[in-house]
Enzyme design. Sequence first.
Site, PDB file in Angstrom:
ATOM      1  N   SER A 117       2.486  19.403  -4.596  1.00  0.00           N
ATOM      2  CA  SER A 117       3.565  18.605  -5.142  1.00  0.00           C
ATOM      3  C   SER A 117       3.612  19.049  -6.750  1.00  0.00           C
ATOM      4  O   SER A 117       2.550  18.836  -7.374  1.00  0.00           O
ATOM      5  CB  SER A 117       3.449  17.457  -4.719  1.00  0.00           C
ATOM      6  OG  SER A 117       4.421  16.471  -5.369  1.00  0.00           O
ATOM      7  N   TYR A 141      -0.260   9.571  -4.567  1.00  0.00           N
ATOM      8  CA  TYR A 141       0.348  10.526  -3.867  1.00  0.00           C
ATOM      9  C   TYR A 141       0.076  11.857  -4.614  1.00  0.00           C
ATOM     10  O   TYR A 141      -0.530  12.943  -4.134  1.00  0.00           O
ATOM     11  CB  TYR A 141       1.997  10.539  -3.906  1.00  0.00           C
ATOM     12  CG  TYR A 141       2.576  11.767  -3.446  1.00  0.00           C
ATOM     13  CD1 TYR A 141       2.257  12.195  -1.914  1.00  0.00           C
ATOM     14  CD2 TYR A 141       3.509  12.579  -4.138  1.00  0.00           C
ATOM     15  CE1 TYR A 141       2.910  13.307  -1.430  1.00  0.00           C
ATOM     16  CE2 TYR A 141       4.045  13.897  -3.398  1.00  0.00           C
ATOM     17  CZ  TYR A 141       3.685  14.036  -2.489  1.00  0.00           C
ATOM     18  OH  TYR A 141       4.372  15.232  -1.946  1.00  0.00           O
ATOM     19  N   LYS A 145      -2.707  14.947  -3.467  1.00  0.00           N
ATOM     20  CA  LYS A 145      -2.473  16.374  -3.118  1.00  0.00           C
ATOM     21  C   LYS A 145      -3.335  17.244  -4.040  1.00  0.00           C
ATOM     22  O   LYS A 145      -3.823  18.379  -3.812  1.00  0.00           O
ATOM     23  CB  LYS A 145      -0.876  16.625  -3.730  1.00  0.00           C
ATOM     24  CG  LYS A 145      -0.178  16.287  -2.656  1.00  0.00           C
ATOM     25  CD  LYS A 145       0.119  16.995  -1.492  1.00  0.00           C
ATOM     26  CE  LYS A 145       0.692  16.482  -0.471  1.00  0.00           C
ATOM     27  NZ  LYS A 145       0.982  17.300   0.915  1.00  0.00           N
ATOM     28  N   ASN A 170      11.820  19.168  -6.434  1.00  0.00           N
ATOM     29  CA  ASN A 170      12.673  18.051  -5.558  1.00  0.00           C
ATOM     30  C   ASN A 170      13.153  19.100  -4.262  1.00  0.00           C
ATOM     31  O   ASN A 170      14.156  19.469  -4.580  1.00  0.00           O
ATOM     32  CB  ASN A 170      13.478  17.373  -6.431  1.00  0.00           C
ATOM     33  CG  ASN A 170      12.625  16.357  -7.003  1.00  0.00           C
ATOM     34  OD1 ASN A 170      11.921  16.514  -7.859  1.00  0.00           O
ATOM     35  ND2 ASN A 170      13.116  14.849  -6.850  1.00  0.00           N
TER      36      ASN A 170
HETATM   37  N1  UFG Z   1      16.434   7.613  -7.951  1.00  0.00           N
HETATM   38  C1  UFG Z   1      17.547   6.826  -8.278  1.00  0.00           C
HETATM   39  N2  UFG Z   1      17.878   5.959  -7.361  1.00  0.00           N
HETATM   40  C2  UFG Z   1      17.856   6.081  -5.862  1.00  0.00           C
HETATM   41  C3  UFG Z   1      16.550   7.107  -5.501  1.00  0.00           C
HETATM   42  C4  UFG Z   1      16.145   7.890  -6.554  1.00  0.00           C
HETATM   43  O1  UFG Z   1      17.782   6.508  -9.429  1.00  0.00           O
HETATM   44  O2  UFG Z   1      17.981   5.300  -5.246  1.00  0.00           O
HETATM   45  C5  UFG Z   1      16.048   8.627  -8.980  1.00  0.00           C
HETATM   46  C6  UFG Z   1      14.550   8.446  -9.126  1.00  0.00           C
HETATM   47  O3  UFG Z   1      13.945   7.363  -9.777  1.00  0.00           O
HETATM   48  C7  UFG Z   1      14.273   9.815  -9.479  1.00  0.00           C
HETATM   49  C8  UFG Z   1      15.503  10.615  -9.033  1.00  0.00           C
HETATM   50  O4  UFG Z   1      16.354   9.818  -8.519  1.00  0.00           O
HETATM   51  O5  UFG Z   1      14.507   9.845 -10.922  1.00  0.00           O
HETATM   52  C9  UFG Z   1      14.861  11.587  -7.854  1.00  0.00           C
HETATM   53  O6  UFG Z   1      14.329  10.716  -6.897  1.00  0.00           O
HETATM   54  P1  UFG Z   1      13.973  11.102  -5.288  1.00  0.00           P
HETATM   55  O7  UFG Z   1      13.355   9.687  -4.752  1.00  0.00           O
HETATM   56  O8  UFG Z   1      14.739  11.782  -4.786  1.00  0.00           O
HETATM   57  O9  UFG Z   1      12.717  12.078  -5.627  1.00  0.00           O
HETATM   58  P2  UFG Z   1      11.235  12.128  -6.700  1.00  0.00           P
HETATM   59  O10 UFG Z   1      11.419  12.948  -7.652  1.00  0.00           O
HETATM   60  O11 UFG Z   1      10.739  10.550  -6.557  1.00  0.00           O
HETATM   61  O12 UFG Z   1      10.224  12.496  -5.461  1.00  0.00           O
HETATM   62  C10 UFG Z   1      10.268  13.952  -5.512  1.00  0.00           C
HETATM   63  C11 UFG Z   1       9.437  14.230  -4.041  1.00  0.00           C
HETATM   64  C12 UFG Z   1       7.954  13.641  -4.070  1.00  0.00           C
HETATM   65  C13 UFG Z   1       7.337  14.178  -5.204  1.00  0.00           C
HETATM   66  C14 UFG Z   1       7.971  13.904  -6.604  1.00  0.00           C
HETATM   67  C15 UFG Z   1       7.373  14.135  -7.646  1.00  0.00           C
HETATM   68  O13 UFG Z   1      10.264  13.737  -3.029  1.00  0.00           O
HETATM   69  O14 UFG Z   1       7.408  14.105  -2.741  1.00  0.00           O
HETATM   70  O15 UFG Z   1       9.418  14.184  -6.340  1.00  0.00           O
HETATM   71  O16 UFG Z   1       7.627  13.415  -8.788  1.00  0.00           O
HETATM   72  F1  UFG Z   1       6.250  13.796  -5.132  1.00  0.00           F
END
Ligand code: UFG
Length: 325
Positions: A117, A141, A145, A170
């Site tokens: 990741s 997490y 990894k 993502n």
């Molecule tokens: N976000 C919101 N509101 C929500 C959900 C997400 O504002 O309800 C924002 C998060 O703060 C982030 C972006 O949208 O800035 C993307 O969030 P996601 O939860 O969709 O994805 P992440 O970036 O947190 O997670 C992804 C992968 C993980 C990986 C991570 C690395 O799903 O497996 O990227 O940072 F580890």
Amino acid sequence: MTTVIVTGGAGYIGSHAAKLLEKAGYNPVVYDDLSTGHEWAVKWGPLEIGSIGDSERLVGVMERYKPDAVFHFAAQCLVGESMQKPLSYYNKNVGETITLLQAMKQARCHKLIFSSSCATFGEPEVDLITEDTIQQPINPYGRSKLMIETILADAEKEFPLNSVILRYFNAAGGDPEAAIGEAHDPETHIIPIILQCALGTRDKVNIYGDDYLTPDGTCIRDYIHVTDLAEAHLLALKWLEAGKGSEHFNLGGGNGYSVYDVIEACRKITGHLIPTQICPRREGDPSKLIASVAKAKKSLCWSPKMSDISTIVADAWRWAQKSSA
Ligand code: UFG
């Protein structure tokens, strides 16, 4: 026919990889404990229900199918949850992957494609994250990894393992034929959450922070279409089949989109007004993560063909509508 064990093959990314494997003439065997995956997502190849922590079951399945390679997707993969339950993350992602490696050694299966990741990088101060960018994860997490990345390099000294480490940015979107798609419970990922608002099953999108040092104040991410991601796994397998040895690649679409950009793309595709609310930052969220995909393009001859945000959202929207009907 070459057999590939797909751990976590009933899950979101694993099921898309199983589809492409079968299409390319391989024999995918899904190995999944169905803790977060779905039986309905196993449409390509048989399903063997089991945990990667269950050594006896794993060895039994490997002896039966004699796989040439393993695609290892099974993991716990939520940054926020990993902050609350680090031991569970280290147990599943690190401990049980070691059990998988031992089973591979016993079964003389020496090719592994490992789902790593961008979370292994933490919050690097670079515009584009290359494979050489220093890895300093900021949550359990990402650390789990990175630990496996290190363990894989060491394991090669114990048995003739060759691995390709793929660091996903993502993953988003869904199968272009809408046969499968993203279905987490609870859903935490931004695109399916926005689409729930468009479907009317959620009233608003909580934006986790608008005070980041980014142009519009919201976090920037590099979204990669799940089919582009799955295709890279096939090319990584071909890489190992050609005897090219262990490698690691970053996989993203190569573009950064803020949370507002994603919401806007969803408004355009769905035609729905998506109500939003600004909330505090989510713990463990880096402000900006964008991949350099130059190495994967050059070495694997891969390119992200479907990872522009409108294709990603259009495919995710088709699936969201179908799966909620
Ligand atoms: N976000 C919101 N509101 C929500 C959900 C997400 O504002 O309800 C924002 C998060 O703060 C982030 C972006 O949208 O800035 C993307 O969030 P996601 O939860 O969709 O994805 P992440 O970036 O947190 O997670 C992804 C992968 C993980 C990986 C991570 C690395 O799903 O497996 O990227 O940072 F580890």
